[in-house]
Design a protein around this motif. Structure first.
Motif, mmCIF file in Angstrom:
data_model
loop_
_atom_site.group_PDB
_atom_site.id
_atom_site.type_symbol
_atom_site.label_atom_id
_atom_site.label_comp_id
_atom_site.label_asym_id
_atom_site.label_seq_id
_atom_site.Cartn_x
_atom_site.Cartn_y
_atom_site.Cartn_z
ATOM 1 N N THR A 27 2.854 1.567 -3.310
ATOM 2 C CA THR A 27 2.007 1.861 -4.461
ATOM 3 C C THR A 27 1.494 3.290 -4.465
ATOM 4 O OG1 THR A 27 1.312 -0.444 -4.596
ATOM 5 C CG2 THR A 27 -0.116 1.184 -5.669
ATOM 6 N N TYR A 28 0.979 3.757 -3.333
ATOM 7 C CA TYR A 28 0.289 5.049 -3.314
ATOM 8 C C TYR A 28 1.150 6.217 -2.847
ATOM 9 C CZ TYR A 28 -3.762 2.224 -4.267
ATOM 10 O OH TYR A 28 -4.645 1.355 -4.858
ATOM 11 N N LEU A 54 -4.554 11.941 -5.796
ATOM 12 C CA LEU A 54 -4.322 10.724 -5.016
ATOM 13 C C LEU A 54 -5.571 10.307 -4.250
ATOM 14 C CD1 LEU A 54 -2.491 8.470 -4.110
ATOM 15 C CD2 LEU A 54 -1.523 10.014 -2.382
ATOM 16 N N ASN A 106 -10.000 2.935 -5.959
ATOM 17 C CA ASN A 106 -9.489 1.608 -5.606
ATOM 18 C C ASN A 106 -10.097 1.094 -4.302
ATOM 19 O OD1 ASN A 106 -7.815 1.204 -7.867
ATOM 20 N ND2 ASN A 106 -6.311 2.593 -7.015
ATOM 21 N N ASP A 110 -5.869 3.591 5.701
ATOM 22 C CA ASP A 110 -5.032 2.601 5.020
ATOM 23 C C ASP A 110 -5.693 1.231 5.186
ATOM 24 O OD1 ASP A 110 -4.217 1.444 7.487
ATOM 25 O OD2 ASP A 110 -2.197 2.283 7.397
ATOM 26 N N PHE A 137 0.832 -1.209 0.000
ATOM 27 C CA PHE A 137 0.000 0.000 0.000
ATOM 28 C C PHE A 137 0.865 1.257 0.000
ATOM 29 C CE2 PHE A 137 -1.995 3.418 2.477
ATOM 30 C CZ PHE A 137 -3.141 3.654 1.718
ATOM 31 N N LYS A 154 -7.810 8.600 -6.705
ATOM 32 C CA LYS A 154 -7.268 7.278 -7.054
ATOM 33 C C LYS A 154 -7.532 6.265 -5.937
ATOM 34 C CE LYS A 154 -2.963 5.042 -8.485
ATOM 35 N NZ LYS A 154 -1.547 5.260 -8.803
ATOM 36 N N LEU A 155 -7.304 6.672 -4.693
ATOM 37 C CA LEU A 155 -7.548 5.773 -3.561
ATOM 38 C C LEU A 155 -9.026 5.409 -3.468
ATOM 39 C CD1 LEU A 155 -5.087 7.472 -1.123
ATOM 40 C CD2 LEU A 155 -5.029 5.033 -1.698
#
Length: 129
Positions: free
Chosen positions: A22-23, A90, A97, A119, A19, A93-94
């Motif tokens: 990636t982010y 971001l 996902n 998270d 995690f 994007k999170l």
């Protein structure tokens, strides 16, 4: 003086490492494993600032934390991504996902442009400019 690193006990070491890589662009150390103590960890480095140590030991108790039911101690990590546009990008994007956004991007009373996400293990992460 500076903060060298902050450590977090985690349930799923590999998922949490992935995690943050990636982010947030973290770069992981090799896994440290001490079989005698049944302990494993990774140190995650970022472009600047303190490192993050992810630690796993099966015997560590899981005290549930939710946004509504917080506990004493360190409550969130704030990670700067450099601009308002990056915060927005971001966060989107999170969310796409399927990570939970608990605070949409906004200007706070203390002068930060930030969003707040959870998270994979429900730690609060402030994404700041």
């Amino acid at each position: 003086m500076k903060i060298e690193h902050v450590a977090i006990w985690v349930q799923n070491l590999e998922q949490m490492r992935a995690f943050y890589e990636t982010y947030f662009g973290a770069v992981s150390s090799a896994k440290y494993h001490n079989p005698a103590k049944n302990f494993q960890s990774y140190f995650l480095s970022f472009e600047q600032g303190a490192r993050l140590e992810l630690m796993h030991k099966p015997e560590v108790n899981n005290i549930s934390q939710t946004v509504e039911n917080q506990r004493l101690g360190i409550i969130h990590l704030a990670i700067s991504v450099g601009s308002k546009e990056q915060v927005d990008r971001l966060t989107k994007k999170l969310q796409e996902n399927e990570f939970q956004v608990v605070g949409e991007p906004r200007m706070t009373g203390d002068g930060y442009y930030e969003s707040v996400i959870l998270d994979p293990e429900n730690n609060l992460i402030e994404i700041t400019e």
